[in-house]
Scaffold this active site. Structure first.
Site, PDB file in Angstrom:
ATOM      1  N   HIS A   1       0.706  -1.509   0.190  1.00 26.55           N
ATOM      2  CA  HIS A   1      -0.274  -0.415   0.109  1.00 26.55           C
ATOM      3  C   HIS A   1       1.125   0.671   0.255  1.00 26.55           C
ATOM      4  O   HIS A   1       0.507   2.030  -0.569  1.00 26.55           O
ATOM      5  CB  HIS A   1      -1.131   0.133   0.803  1.00 26.55           C
ATOM      6  CG  HIS A   1      -2.801  -0.838   1.224  1.00 26.55           C
ATOM      7  ND1 HIS A   1      -2.711  -1.312   2.410  1.00 26.55           N
ATOM      8  CD2 HIS A   1      -2.833  -1.172   0.181  1.00 26.55           C
ATOM      9  CE1 HIS A   1      -3.404  -1.876   1.967  1.00 26.55           C
ATOM     10  NE2 HIS A   1      -3.950  -1.803   0.808  1.00 26.55           N
TER      11      HIS A   1
ATOM     12  N   ARG B   1      -7.052  -3.337 -13.210  1.00 23.64           N
ATOM     13  CA  ARG B   1      -7.089  -3.884 -11.761  1.00 23.64           C
ATOM     14  C   ARG B   1      -7.527  -4.036 -11.472  1.00 23.64           C
ATOM     15  O   ARG B   1      -8.126  -3.120 -10.596  1.00 23.64           O
ATOM     16  CB  ARG B   1      -5.788  -4.198 -11.071  1.00 23.64           C
ATOM     17  CG  ARG B   1      -3.836  -4.960 -12.245  1.00 23.64           C
ATOM     18  CD  ARG B   1      -2.787  -4.785 -11.083  1.00 23.64           C
ATOM     19  NE  ARG B   1      -2.265  -5.466 -11.534  1.00 23.64           N
ATOM     20  CZ  ARG B   1      -0.969  -5.170 -12.102  1.00 23.64           C
ATOM     21  NH1 ARG B   1      -1.469  -3.516 -12.494  1.00 23.64           N
ATOM     22  NH2 ARG B   1       0.127  -5.852 -12.230  1.00 23.64           N
TER      23      ARG B   1
ATOM     24  N   ARG C   1     -10.195  -6.342 -16.163  1.00 26.10           N
ATOM     25  CA  ARG C   1      -9.982  -7.693 -15.445  1.00 26.10           C
ATOM     26  C   ARG C   1     -11.283  -8.253 -14.511  1.00 26.10           C
ATOM     27  O   ARG C   1     -10.782  -7.038 -13.658  1.00 26.10           O
ATOM     28  CB  ARG C   1      -8.718  -7.843 -15.271  1.00 26.10           C
ATOM     29  CG  ARG C   1      -7.833  -9.160 -15.068  1.00 26.10           C
ATOM     30  CD  ARG C   1      -6.490  -9.534 -14.589  1.00 26.10           C
ATOM     31  NE  ARG C   1      -6.182  -8.570 -13.058  1.00 26.10           N
ATOM     32  CZ  ARG C   1      -5.077  -8.613 -12.161  1.00 26.10           C
ATOM     33  NH1 ARG C   1      -3.915  -8.919 -12.862  1.00 26.10           N
ATOM     34  NH2 ARG C   1      -4.716  -7.942 -11.725  1.00 26.10           N
TER      35      ARG C   1
ATOM     36  N   GLU D   1      -0.837 -16.574 -17.649  1.00 28.01           N
ATOM     37  CA  GLU D   1      -0.054 -16.587 -16.264  1.00 28.01           C
ATOM     38  C   GLU D   1       0.276 -17.838 -16.118  1.00 28.01           C
ATOM     39  O   GLU D   1       0.963 -17.764 -15.370  1.00 28.01           O
ATOM     40  CB  GLU D   1       0.179 -15.527 -15.448  1.00 28.01           C
ATOM     41  CG  GLU D   1      -1.390 -15.336 -15.321  1.00 28.01           C
ATOM     42  CD  GLU D   1      -2.251 -14.494 -14.501  1.00 28.01           C
ATOM     43  OE1 GLU D   1      -1.314 -13.433 -14.015  1.00 28.01           O
ATOM     44  OE2 GLU D   1      -3.510 -14.221 -14.188  1.00 28.01           O
TER      45      GLU D   1
ATOM     46  N   ASN E   1       4.800 -11.637 -15.005  1.00 29.76           N
ATOM     47  CA  ASN E   1       4.639 -11.508 -12.944  1.00 29.76           C
ATOM     48  C   ASN E   1       4.308 -12.125 -12.531  1.00 29.76           C
ATOM     49  O   ASN E   1       5.135 -13.168 -12.180  1.00 29.76           O
ATOM     50  CB  ASN E   1       4.137 -10.545 -12.464  1.00 29.76           C
ATOM     51  CG  ASN E   1       4.160  -8.747 -13.260  1.00 29.76           C
ATOM     52  OD1 ASN E   1       4.978  -8.780 -14.218  1.00 29.76           O
ATOM     53  ND2 ASN E   1       3.331  -8.214 -12.937  1.00 29.76           N
ATOM     54  N   ASP E   2       3.351 -13.353 -13.104  1.00 31.88           N
ATOM     55  CA  ASP E   2       2.818 -14.774 -12.129  1.00 31.88           C
ATOM     56  C   ASP E   2       2.858 -15.434 -13.001  1.00 31.88           C
ATOM     57  O   ASP E   2       3.696 -16.685 -12.681  1.00 31.88           O
ATOM     58  CB  ASP E   2       1.299 -14.895 -12.460  1.00 31.88           C
ATOM     59  CG  ASP E   2       1.128 -13.939 -11.533  1.00 31.88           C
ATOM     60  OD1 ASP E   2       1.844 -13.914 -10.249  1.00 31.88           O
ATOM     61  OD2 ASP E   2      -0.383 -13.516 -10.942  1.00 31.88           O
TER      62      ASP E   2
ATOM     63  N   ARG F   1       7.282 -14.141  -6.269  1.00 30.09           N
ATOM     64  CA  ARG F   1       7.645 -12.449  -6.734  1.00 30.09           C
ATOM     65  C   ARG F   1       7.633 -11.989  -6.420  1.00 30.09           C
ATOM     66  O   ARG F   1       8.127  -9.909  -6.122  1.00 30.09           O
ATOM     67  CB  ARG F   1       6.882 -12.320  -8.128  1.00 30.09           C
ATOM     68  CG  ARG F   1       5.136 -11.973  -7.309  1.00 30.09           C
ATOM     69  CD  ARG F   1       3.607 -11.665  -8.307  1.00 30.09           C
ATOM     70  NE  ARG F   1       3.704 -10.686  -8.735  1.00 30.09           N
ATOM     71  CZ  ARG F   1       2.595 -10.548  -8.716  1.00 30.09           C
ATOM     72  NH1 ARG F   1       1.682 -11.770  -9.845  1.00 30.09           N
ATOM     73  NH2 ARG F   1       2.666  -8.461  -9.096  1.00 30.09           N
TER      74      ARG F   1
ATOM     75  N   CYS G   1       0.565  -8.168 -20.625  1.00 30.51           N
ATOM     76  CA  CYS G   1       0.695  -6.688 -19.655  1.00 30.51           C
ATOM     77  C   CYS G   1       1.354  -7.316 -18.177  1.00 30.51           C
ATOM     78  O   CYS G   1       1.354  -6.017 -17.560  1.00 30.51           O
ATOM     79  CB  CYS G   1      -0.863  -6.780 -19.369  1.00 30.51           C
ATOM     80  SG  CYS G   1      -1.328  -8.243 -18.388  1.00 30.51           S
TER      81      CYS G   1
HETATM   82  C1  PEP Z   1       1.283 -10.540 -14.721  1.00 31.74           C
HETATM   83  O1  PEP Z   1       0.873 -11.695 -13.225  1.00 31.74           O
HETATM   84  O2  PEP Z   1       2.325 -10.254 -15.020  1.00 31.74           O
HETATM   85  C2  PEP Z   1       0.068  -9.605 -14.188  1.00 31.74           C
HETATM   86  C3  PEP Z   1      -0.216  -8.492 -15.217  1.00 31.74           C
HETATM   87  O3  PEP Z   1      -1.304  -9.378 -12.955  1.00 31.74           O
HETATM   88  P1  PEP Z   1      -1.298  -9.040 -11.340  1.00 31.74           P
HETATM   89  O4  PEP Z   1       1.419  -8.680 -11.290  1.00 31.74           O
HETATM   90  O5  PEP Z   1      -2.172  -7.640 -11.184  1.00 31.74           O
HETATM   91  O6  PEP Z   1      -0.568 -10.252 -10.721  1.00 31.74           O
HETATM   92 MG    MG Z   2      -1.351 -11.807 -12.083  1.00 23.98          MG
END
Ligand code: PEP
Ligand code: MG
Length: 597
Positions: A198, A305, A341, A440, A463-464, A474, A511
């Protein structure tokens, strides 16, 4: 142990807001405070309860003041976090039970509060709902605030700081950060926190340069030390030599100059030298980010998001709450499209590193679409609102964490039910609204050809995808160095996804953070992604790079990369290419994963 001799030290954390700030450190006492334990004689019990109530009221007053300040400064965006804290100060479980404990056990307010904070934390730990569980950090923040007020420890407030300083603290609450807005605080550094904490979100919204997650900054920095905070690379230099200061001043000037130059890319198309056109889109978390999306010339929103909608309230958001937010986003984005999303709660969302240690396997738990398919009623509320908003512009619906075809089929079935009921009620929506999924989870890559037949588009969530395929948590600081977007496995996975999507005639976006990192642009182009969606602050830089390449060059870079064995070798290859085109910008290496946020 504090150092006696002022020698130069380098500390590495996570850069939050990209800017270089040089200034004097101010070490803020925000460490954990110990609650004293005392038995209270019966005649003084009511007095003790009153003392507790006063501390709660004082805490509310402080938070309201912080909120007013934000509104006054016209930075209303992150006030929702303060609203959550204010709501928690009304929480019966915590407040009334603490009063009961004082009365029943004849103990002091601090001790009673500590017992009840522990109880609430335990309740949160046992909740299945990952979102509610993640509220634990908020409970800690307000618990500490009441405790400080009880113990008269909140005298040292940020607003009392008289000269320009860089705050250094073990942890800062979002309320602390809010107080910094346009104040004497030029930057901050914390031991705790991650990119999605946050406090980091608040800092980014307020554009306060910051480095979080430095782990040990408070052990090495004293008040009065000279600091350089590089919010781009996450580097903090303590007591730099005059030569280092000079070097960073030059970098600062160069970056400011570059920012000014970059502005020209706002209205230029995201097109390679040989005319290959990609779409550059924005990732957003809050409706309040829309003006910035427009200022940066994004060609739509590639990832909204929606989980942040669930933050500013005690109960679940109503269909109307969802709808109003989506409608604003969709109308503002018109004539471009907005990818909304569905809820991706759980995993690392809203959790600090501390919380994760107590979780079993949050990233593999009941998160994202798994949660939605279990809580179908909650899911339907969101789907109705998304469909309704599609009557006001171009909406695309995106489902996170799909691991197999059954999940997306179930989602589509529920969506059909929702469509039918809206039609029966005479409520308008776009019957052609596209449905896409995030890629992902590694299994989704493996069966991308199957999934491509089920949906209208893909969006790669690196990211995932990196987390799951390289088995790298992560948000775990100790494995950050292994989190490698240029790992040959990742390049192969993305290549597979693009091949499957294009084979089925659908578009594929990216993304995850990887999409907004300048270093990866030539590779992403060579992999033939159709759209790149990123933090708005990356847009100009990404456009600048892609406009300097031909698709042919990028494809041959990808081919050469796929023949290499390690991320380091691939990175070196891409750097060499970028250095030729942009000798100034790519003179030095920086931690690519945190470079552009
Ligand atoms: C990702 O996982 O790359 C993604 C864009 O979603 P988040 O970061 O919200 O999990
Ligand atoms: Mg993700």
């Amino acid at each position: 142990m504090k150092r006696e001799i002022k020698k130069t030290q380098f500390i590495k954390g996570i850069g939050v807001t990209p800017a270089i700030i040089i200034g004097k450190a101010y070490l803020l006492d925000r460490g954990k405070i110990e609650a004293p334990a005392r038995v209270i004689p019966e005649p003084q019990i009511l007095q003790e309860v009153a003392r507790f109530r006063e501390a709660v009221e004082e805490s509310k007053k402080q938070l309201r003041l912080a909120k007013e300040k934000l509104l006054h400064e016209d930075v209303a965006g992150p006030t929702y976090i303060l609203d959550v804290h204010l709501l928690l100060l009304e929480d019966k479980n915590l407040i009334e039970n603490t009063e009961k404990t004082i009365k029943q056990s004849w103990i002091n307010a601090e001790w009673a509060l500590k017992i009840n904070l522990e109880r609430v934390r335990k309740v949160f730990n046992n909740i299945d709902d990952e979102y509610l569980k993640s509220r634990k950090t908020d409970i800690d923040y307000i618990g500490e605030r009441i405790l400080r007020n009880l113990m008269g420890k909140d005298k040292e407030t940020i607003s009392q700081i008289k000269e320009e300083v860089i705050i250094v603290a073990h942890d800062l609450s979002p309320a602390d950060t809010a107080q910094m807005a346009k104040d004497k605080v030029t930057a901050f550094v914390t031991d705790m926190g991650g990119k999605t904490s946050h406090t980091a979100i608040m800092a980014r919204s307020l554009e306060i340069p910051a480095v979080v997650g430095s782990e040990t900054a408070t052990h090495h920095i004293n008040t009065g030390d000279t600091l350089i905070v590089d919010g781009l690379t996450g580097v903090v230099v303590v007591n730099p030599s005059p030569e280092i200061i000079q070097e960073y001043k030059e970098r600062q000037r160069a970056r400011q100059k570059m920012e000014r130059e970059l502005f020209q890319y706002r209205d230029l198309p995201a097109e390679t030298l040989d005319g290959y056109r990609v779409k550059v889109l924005a990732n957003i978390e809050l409706v309040e980010e829309i003006p910035s999306v427009l200022q940066h010339g994004a060609e739509g929103i590639g990832l909204y998001r929606t989980e942040y909608l669930y933050l500013n309230r005690k109960d679940l958001p109503s269909e109307e709450d969802h709808f109003q937010a989506y409608k604003k986003v969709v109308e503002a984005t018109h004539p471009h499209s907005a990818v909304i999303r569905t809820l991706d709660i759980g995993g690392d969302k809203f959790m600090s590193h501390m919380d994760l240690a107590e979780e079993m396997n949050p990233a593999m738990g009941l998160r994202a679409v798994r949660f939605s398919l279990k809580e179908v009623d909650i899911f339907k509320v969101q789907l109705r609102a998304i469909l309704r908003s599609s009557a006001y512009g171009k909406v695309k619906l995106m489902v996170p964490m799909i691991s197999g075809a059954t999940e997306i089929r179930e989602v589509k079935k529920i969506l059909t039910e929702v469509r039918l009921s809206l039609t029966a009620e005479g409520i308008p929506f776009d019957p052609q609204m596209e449905i896409g999924i995030m890629i992902e989870v590694p299994s989704a890559v493996t069966i991308a050809d199957i999934l491509a037949k089920e949906v209208d588009f893909f969006s790669v969530g690196t990211n995932d995808l990196i987390q799951y395929s390289l088995a790298i948590d992560r948000v775990n600081e100790s494995v950050t160095h292994l989190y490698e977007p240029l790992h040959p496995a990742i390049l192969r996975l993305v290549k597979e996804v693009v091949k499957a999507a294009h084979g089925a005639g659908i578009k594929v976006a990216m993304c995850g953070e990887m999409a907004g990192e300048p270093l990866y642009v030539p590779i992403l182009l060579g992999l033939e992604l159709d759209e790149l969606s990123m933090n708005v602050l990356s847009i100009f830089r990404v456009k600048k790079i892609l406009r300097a390449y031909t698709l042919r060059e990028c494809k041959s870079l990808v081919n050469a990369s796929l023949n290499l064995s390690t991320p380091e070798e691939i990175e070196e290859l891409v750097y060499a290419s970028l250095r030729i085109k942009f000798p100034e910008e790519f003179r030095e290496k920086y931690n690519s994963r945190v470079a552009v946020q």
